[in-house]
Design an enzyme around this catalytic site. Structure first.
Site, PDB file in Angstrom:
ATOM      1  N   GLN A 131       0.833  -1.195   0.000  1.00  0.00           N
ATOM      2  CA  GLN A 131       0.000   0.000   0.000  1.00  0.00           C
ATOM      3  C   GLN A 131       0.870   1.248   0.000  1.00  0.00           C
ATOM      4  O   GLN A 131       1.631   1.481   0.936  1.00  0.00           O
ATOM      5  CB  GLN A 131      -0.902  -0.014   1.239  1.00  0.00           C
ATOM      6  CG  GLN A 131      -1.853   1.167   1.373  1.00  0.00           C
ATOM      7  CD  GLN A 131      -2.678   1.062   2.645  1.00  0.00           C
ATOM      8  OE1 GLN A 131      -2.168   0.693   3.699  1.00  0.00           O
ATOM      9  NE2 GLN A 131      -3.952   1.366   2.553  1.00  0.00           N
ATOM     10  N   TYR A 133       0.606   4.734   0.514  1.00  0.00           N
ATOM     11  CA  TYR A 133      -0.128   5.886   1.022  1.00  0.00           C
ATOM     12  C   TYR A 133       0.808   6.904   1.678  1.00  0.00           C
ATOM     13  O   TYR A 133       1.017   7.995   1.177  1.00  0.00           O
ATOM     14  CB  TYR A 133      -1.172   5.437   2.049  1.00  0.00           C
ATOM     15  CG  TYR A 133      -2.494   4.963   1.489  1.00  0.00           C
ATOM     16  CD1 TYR A 133      -2.628   4.552   0.165  1.00  0.00           C
ATOM     17  CD2 TYR A 133      -3.625   4.893   2.293  1.00  0.00           C
ATOM     18  CE1 TYR A 133      -3.831   4.105  -0.331  1.00  0.00           C
ATOM     19  CE2 TYR A 133      -4.842   4.445   1.808  1.00  0.00           C
ATOM     20  CZ  TYR A 133      -4.943   4.050   0.493  1.00  0.00           C
ATOM     21  OH  TYR A 133      -6.139   3.614   0.005  1.00  0.00           O
ATOM     22  N   SER A 166       4.490  -1.358   4.250  1.00  0.00           N
ATOM     23  CA  SER A 166       4.614  -2.721   4.774  1.00  0.00           C
ATOM     24  C   SER A 166       4.820  -3.724   3.645  1.00  0.00           C
ATOM     25  O   SER A 166       4.072  -3.736   2.660  1.00  0.00           O
ATOM     26  CB  SER A 166       3.368  -3.102   5.572  1.00  0.00           C
ATOM     27  OG  SER A 166       3.164  -2.223   6.653  1.00  0.00           O
ATOM     28  N   GLU A 249     -10.086  -1.964   5.253  1.00  0.00           N
ATOM     29  CA  GLU A 249      -8.957  -2.342   6.098  1.00  0.00           C
ATOM     30  C   GLU A 249      -9.409  -2.643   7.520  1.00  0.00           C
ATOM     31  O   GLU A 249      -8.788  -3.445   8.210  1.00  0.00           O
ATOM     32  CB  GLU A 249      -7.926  -1.205   6.107  1.00  0.00           C
ATOM     33  CG  GLU A 249      -6.662  -1.514   6.880  1.00  0.00           C
ATOM     34  CD  GLU A 249      -5.646  -0.401   6.807  1.00  0.00           C
ATOM     35  OE1 GLU A 249      -4.472  -0.647   7.123  1.00  0.00           O
ATOM     36  OE2 GLU A 249      -6.018   0.729   6.427  1.00  0.00           O
ATOM     37  N   SER A 374      -3.018   7.940  12.851  1.00  0.00           N
ATOM     38  CA  SER A 374      -2.636   8.271  14.222  1.00  0.00           C
ATOM     39  C   SER A 374      -3.858   8.611  15.073  1.00  0.00           C
ATOM     40  O   SER A 374      -4.939   8.927  14.555  1.00  0.00           O
ATOM     41  CB  SER A 374      -1.667   9.458  14.225  1.00  0.00           C
ATOM     42  OG  SER A 374      -2.339  10.639  13.832  1.00  0.00           O
ATOM     43  N   ASN A 375      -3.658   8.566  16.387  1.00  0.00           N
ATOM     44  CA  ASN A 375      -4.752   8.925  17.302  1.00  0.00           C
ATOM     45  C   ASN A 375      -5.310  10.308  17.004  1.00  0.00           C
ATOM     46  O   ASN A 375      -6.534  10.533  17.030  1.00  0.00           O
ATOM     47  CB  ASN A 375      -4.245   8.888  18.746  1.00  0.00           C
ATOM     48  CG  ASN A 375      -4.259   7.489  19.328  1.00  0.00           C
ATOM     49  OD1 ASN A 375      -4.594   6.524  18.639  1.00  0.00           O
ATOM     50  ND2 ASN A 375      -3.890   7.376  20.589  1.00  0.00           N
ATOM     51  N   GLU A 376      -4.412  11.261  16.748  1.00  0.00           N
ATOM     52  CA  GLU A 376      -4.857  12.634  16.512  1.00  0.00           C
ATOM     53  C   GLU A 376      -5.783  12.715  15.302  1.00  0.00           C
ATOM     54  O   GLU A 376      -6.825  13.395  15.342  1.00  0.00           O
ATOM     55  CB  GLU A 376      -3.638  13.552  16.313  1.00  0.00           C
ATOM     56  CG  GLU A 376      -2.810  13.775  17.563  1.00  0.00           C
ATOM     57  CD  GLU A 376      -1.852  12.640  17.864  1.00  0.00           C
ATOM     58  OE1 GLU A 376      -1.837  11.637  17.093  1.00  0.00           O
ATOM     59  OE2 GLU A 376      -1.103  12.739  18.851  1.00  0.00           O
TER      60      GLU A 376
END
Length: 395
Positions: A131, A133, A166, A249, A374-376
């Protein structure tokens, strides 16, 4: 979750359970528990052979339409497969990116020619995907990508850099989000391209992780090419296609992931009982909270998957990512507390970078709240798209 009778699902679960028991034997028996995040280096070639064995028996691409080689399995049957697969401690799949992400994306958005060209290779695990991205300046902020692609005759020419890709080093193809309209900004002017990896102009460089392994990579495109018709959706429509992929995903495979989490938690509880850490009321409370958190994750996943439209707004998928990422990172920290002073000594197996298994778990889970969004970013999605709060000011 299913309109089929319970007995049909029970029969499906029995069939996969028996098949796994009969086939995770001989040369494949040694693969139990191998692979997965932070451990993709383990027995890669043997796990690839296992994936192809699964494919030959018809156990890949279960939810795909029959016309493309799938079983048209119901949502509940797909959940059952992933749960039985995890319970059997079967090896992590090498072909996950192609089957769970790109394949579903092509079925939803691809042309018939693209489906005929690529779906058979995904189904048989004869072609592997990665992927494209994230970029150095566009990690979780996908709309900030700067990798460019220009149409020159019958081919796209691609320049730019992707990062945290990955398994790029073993992939045959990559689905790449690139900016195809000069001067465009943010999510406008992006396209979703299918790019062959084994060609001049593609340079793959491994990134060494905290665990000492290298399943992530930097990928440099310097005049790489792909055919003009290998754009999914219309040129400039890449943002919509990319968001569709992200929804896939975070699908049914998360239920299998949670069984793996439960196995890790059980190992930590057993260690706490052996070394006396469970006698500490603070650690005992944390172990209990971890078990509760795992049950909450499962309940949320089942509720979300029950809605066929789940994730289209980005909200439920973002909540799921926040739940499992924070829980799993906390589990790694709890593992170190339970290990105590021995957590500071790297005296594990050499092929695991000298790390004990729980040390590897701790180090890799530091990335859980970053990769995959990410969390943000997840909190912004929930705030803006679900709660309707004002958009964050961008500078």
């Amino acid at each position: 979750m299913s309109q089929d009778s319970p007995s049909a699902d029970e029969e499906f679960a029995r069939a996969i359970r028996e098949w796994l028991a009969d086939n995770l034997t001989g040369e494949f028996a040694k693969l139990r528990g191998l692979g997965g995040p932070g451990r993709e280096h383990e027995a890669h070639d043997d796990r690839l052979a296992w994936d192809r064995h699964l494919a030959a028996a018809g156990w890949t691409c279960l939810g795909w339409p029959k016309e493309y080689g799938g079983r048209e399995a119901t949502l509940s049957q797909q959940v059952l497969f992933h749960e039985e697969y995890a319970k059997a401690n079967a090896p992590a799949r090498v072909s996950h990116v192609g089957e769970e992400l790109l394949g579903a994306t092509l079925i939803a958005f691809g042309t018939e020619a693209q489906k005929q060209r690529f779906l058979p290779g995904i189904k048989s695990v004869s072609e592997l995907w990665c992927q494209g991205y994230s970029e150095p300046g566009a990690g979780s902020d996908l709309a900030a990508v700067s990798t460019s692609a220009r149409l020159d005759g019958d081919q796209w020419t691609i320049h730019g850099q992707k990062v945290w890709t990955s398994l790029a080093h073993v992939a045959d193809w990559c689905f790449v989000v690139a900016r195809t309209e000069p001067g465009s900004v943010r999510h406008k002017g992006l396209s979703y391209l299918l790019v062959p990896m084994r060609q001049p102009g593609v340079d793959i460089r491994p990134i060494v992780q905290l665990t000492g392994t290298s399943e992530f990579n930097e990928v440099f495109f310097d005049g790489a090419h792909t055919d003009a018709d290998l754009v999914v959706g219309d040129p400039g429509d890449g943002w919509r296609i990319a968001m569709g992929t992200l929804t896939f995903e975070r699908g049914v495979s998360t239920l299998g992931q949670q069984i793996g989490f439960a196995r890790e938690l059980s190992e930590i509880v057993e260690l706490a009982e052996r070394n006396g850490a469970a006698d500490d009321p603070v650690i005992r409370s944390k172990l209990t909270r971890a078990w509760i958190g795992l049950r909450v994750m499962r309940a949320h996943a089942m509720r979300t998957l029950a809605d066929v439209d789940a994730g289209t707004s980005g909200g439920p998928a973002s909540v799921s990512k926040l739940l499992w990422a924070n829980w799993h990172r906390g589990l790694g920290e709890l593992a170190m507390e339970v290990m105590g002073a021995s957590s500071l000594i790297a005296d594990g197996a050499a092929d695991n970078g000298g790390l004990q298994e729980l040390q590897r778990l701790y180090l890799f889970t530091r990335a859980d709240t970053i990769y995959g969004g990410s969390n943000e970013v997840q909190r912004n999605i929930i705030a803006e798209r679900v709660l309707g709060l004002p958009r964050e000011v961008r500078v």
